[in-house]
Design an enzyme around this catalytic site. Structure first.
Site, mmCIF file in Angstrom:
data_model
loop_
_atom_site.group_PDB
_atom_site.id
_atom_site.type_symbol
_atom_site.label_atom_id
_atom_site.label_comp_id
_atom_site.label_asym_id
_atom_site.label_seq_id
_atom_site.Cartn_x
_atom_site.Cartn_y
_atom_site.Cartn_z
ATOM 1 N N ASN A 62 -41.350 -73.055 2.502
ATOM 2 C CA ASN A 62 -41.110 -71.668 2.087
ATOM 3 C C ASN A 62 -39.617 -71.354 2.038
ATOM 4 O O ASN A 62 -39.166 -70.296 2.482
ATOM 5 C CB ASN A 62 -41.847 -70.700 3.008
ATOM 6 C CG ASN A 62 -43.251 -70.389 2.518
ATOM 7 O OD1 ASN A 62 -43.474 -70.203 1.319
ATOM 8 N ND2 ASN A 62 -44.211 -70.350 3.430
ATOM 9 N N ASP B 28 -51.774 -72.855 -6.299
ATOM 10 C CA ASP B 28 -50.535 -72.437 -6.957
ATOM 11 C C ASP B 28 -49.382 -73.387 -6.644
ATOM 12 O O ASP B 28 -48.283 -73.225 -7.181
ATOM 13 C CB ASP B 28 -50.167 -70.989 -6.604
ATOM 14 C CG ASP B 28 -50.361 -70.654 -5.134
ATOM 15 O OD1 ASP B 28 -50.620 -71.571 -4.332
ATOM 16 O OD2 ASP B 28 -50.256 -69.468 -4.774
ATOM 17 N N HIS B 29 -49.621 -74.370 -5.780
ATOM 18 C CA HIS B 29 -48.652 -75.438 -5.523
ATOM 19 C C HIS B 29 -49.079 -76.700 -6.273
ATOM 20 O O HIS B 29 -50.269 -76.892 -6.567
ATOM 21 C CB HIS B 29 -48.588 -75.778 -4.036
ATOM 22 C CG HIS B 29 -48.023 -74.696 -3.186
ATOM 23 N ND1 HIS B 29 -46.787 -74.784 -2.569
ATOM 24 C CD2 HIS B 29 -48.535 -73.494 -2.811
ATOM 25 C CE1 HIS B 29 -46.557 -73.696 -1.860
ATOM 26 N NE2 HIS B 29 -47.608 -72.894 -1.998
ATOM 27 N N ASN C 217 -49.903 -78.213 -0.600
ATOM 28 C CA ASN C 217 -50.443 -76.940 -0.131
ATOM 29 C C ASN C 217 -51.659 -76.637 -1.012
ATOM 30 O O ASN C 217 -51.517 -76.283 -2.184
ATOM 31 C CB ASN C 217 -49.395 -75.833 -0.251
ATOM 32 C CG ASN C 217 -49.900 -74.495 0.247
ATOM 33 O OD1 ASN C 217 -51.051 -74.125 0.031
ATOM 34 N ND2 ASN C 217 -49.043 -73.737 0.907
ATOM 35 N N GLU D 115 -52.181 -74.838 4.381
ATOM 36 C CA GLU D 115 -53.020 -73.687 4.001
ATOM 37 C C GLU D 115 -54.474 -74.097 3.787
ATOM 38 O O GLU D 115 -55.066 -73.818 2.737
ATOM 39 C CB GLU D 115 -52.464 -72.976 2.762
ATOM 40 C CG GLU D 115 -51.365 -71.978 3.072
ATOM 41 C CD GLU D 115 -51.220 -70.911 2.011
ATOM 42 O OE1 GLU D 115 -51.867 -69.858 2.150
ATOM 43 O OE2 GLU D 115 -50.469 -71.129 1.049
ATOM 44 N N ASP E 156 -41.662 -76.909 -1.580
ATOM 45 C CA ASP E 156 -42.321 -78.011 -0.873
ATOM 46 C C ASP E 156 -41.350 -79.189 -0.843
ATOM 47 O O ASP E 156 -40.896 -79.649 -1.900
ATOM 48 C CB ASP E 156 -43.610 -78.407 -1.592
ATOM 49 C CG ASP E 156 -44.555 -77.226 -1.751
ATOM 50 O OD1 ASP E 156 -45.380 -76.999 -0.855
ATOM 51 O OD2 ASP E 156 -44.440 -76.527 -2.787
ATOM 52 N N ASP F 10 -44.756 -77.485 3.230
ATOM 53 C CA ASP F 10 -44.359 -76.244 2.563
ATOM 54 C C ASP F 10 -43.364 -75.544 3.472
ATOM 55 O O ASP F 10 -43.734 -74.944 4.472
ATOM 56 C CB ASP F 10 -45.595 -75.377 2.311
ATOM 57 C CG ASP F 10 -45.263 -74.066 1.616
ATOM 58 O OD1 ASP F 10 -44.061 -73.773 1.418
ATOM 59 O OD2 ASP F 10 -46.204 -73.322 1.280
#
Length: 266
Positions: free
Chosen positions: A149, A247-248, A7, A34, A218, A147
Site C-alpha cells: 500500500n 483489482d490487483h 492480493n 486479503e 505490490d 501488498d
C-alpha cells in the site's frame, strides 16, 4: 524458482481466478493477501489438489494472508510482527520454504489521512522496518513481499498530482519505504524495469484497467544474496482483465540457481 505475491481481494469469491492463474503461471511459492475469510473457511482442499502445501491466517471480512508452496514443506516461523498490539489483524505471515525465508505482508491502507488509521499505518510500518532489519541481520536469504500500500515514486502512480493527500502516497509513507530499502533490500520490479511505467493495481472504477490508470503498490524485496540471483520480475497484468478478478494483478520473480551475470527483459 518462481515466487509470487497476489492480493486476491477475497479468496473464496475469486477462487476460480486464483486456481486458473496457479495452473497457468505455475508459481513455485505464492503469498496471498486479503483473503477475507475466517480460518475455518479457507479453500484448502482446492489448493492442495493443485499440488501446493499451504498455510494461512484468516480473519473475518478483512485482511488475511496465506502462503503456498509446491517446492517443499512450509515451515512457519511467525504470524504477526513483533510488538504488534493488535494481534487480531492478520497482516504478516513468515515461513522457511526450500531454503529461503518468505515474509508475506499486507500493510495497512491508512486512509483517511490524517487520522487514527494513518497513525496505525505508520506505526505498523515502523515495526516492519525494525523486523526487516533483524531478518537481514540473520544472514538468511529472505524475500519480503506483498501488498505494501505504498507508491514509492511518482513513476509508480497514474497522475500523481491526484494522490498528494492519499495515505498510499504520503511523504511519511514514501520516506518509510525508502528507509526500508536503504537497509539493503532490492526492489525486484524496479531492478528489471528501471525506467518503465508498470502497475500492479487497477481500480474497478472509471475503466482504470483499460486506460492503464494504475498504481504500483505490490512489491517484492530481496535480501542482498538473493538479489544476485534475480533473473526476472514481471506483473501478470492480463489476469486483472479476467472476469470477476481481483483489482490487483499477480507479481512474480524468478530466481536463478546461481548468481546472474546480467539482467535484461526477455
Amino acid at each position: 524458482m518462481k515466487i509470487a505475491t497476489y492480493n486476491v481481494n477475497g479468496v473464496n469469491g475469486r477462487l476460480p481466478v486464483l486456481l486458473r492463474w496457479l495452473v497457468e503461471g505455475q508459481p513455485d511459492i505464492v503469498v496471498l493477501q486479503e483473503l477475507k475469510a475466517q480460518q475455518d473457511n479457507f479453500p484448502e482442499a482446492a489448493i492442495r489438489d493443485l499440488g501446493y502445501d499451504v498455510i494461512w491466517h484468516g480473519q473475518k471480512s478483512w485482511n488475511g494472508g496465506a502462503m503456498l508452496s509446491r517446492v517443499g514443506e512450509i515451515h512457519e516461523t511467525r504470524r504477526g510482527l513483533p510488538g504488534d498490539p493488535d494481534a487480531k489483524q492478520s497482516r504478516y505471515i513468515e515461513a522457511a520454504v526450500n531454503g529461503i525465508l518468505i515474509a508475506g505482508l499486507y500493510l495497512p491502507n491508512g486512509n483517511p489521512r490524517p487520522g487514527p488509521k494513518f497513525d496505525y499505518k505508520l506505526a505498523w510500518f515502523e515495526r516492519l522496518i525494525e523486523h526487516a532489519a533483524d531478518l537481514l541481520a540473520s544472514g538468511a536469504p529472505v524475500v519480503l513481499l506483498g501488498d505494501f500500500n505504498v507508491m514509492p515514486t511518482e513513476r509508480d502512480v497514474y497522475k500523481p498530482e491526484r494522490w498528494l493527500d492519499d495515505a498510499l502516497f504520503a511523504p511519511e509513507v514514501r520516506a518509510a519505504f525508502a528507509r526500508l530499502i536503504d537497509q539493503g533490500w532490492t526492489d525486484a520490479l524496479r531492478t528489471i524495469h528501471p525506467g518503465e511505467t508498470i502497475y500492479t493495481f487497477f481500480d474497478y472504477f472509471r475503466n482504470a484497467y483499460a486506460r492503464n490508470a494504475g498504481l504500483r503498490i505490490d512489491h517484492i524485496l530481496l535480501s542482498p544474496d538473493l538479489a544476485k540471483r534475480l533473473a526476472d520480475a514481471q506483473v501478470d497484468r492480463h489476469v486483472r482483465g479476467w472476469e470477476k478478478t481481483s483489482d490487483h494483478a499477480p507479481v512474480w520473480i524468478e530466481l536463478a540457481d546461481k548468481t546472474v551475470g546480467s539482467r535484461r527483459k526477455p
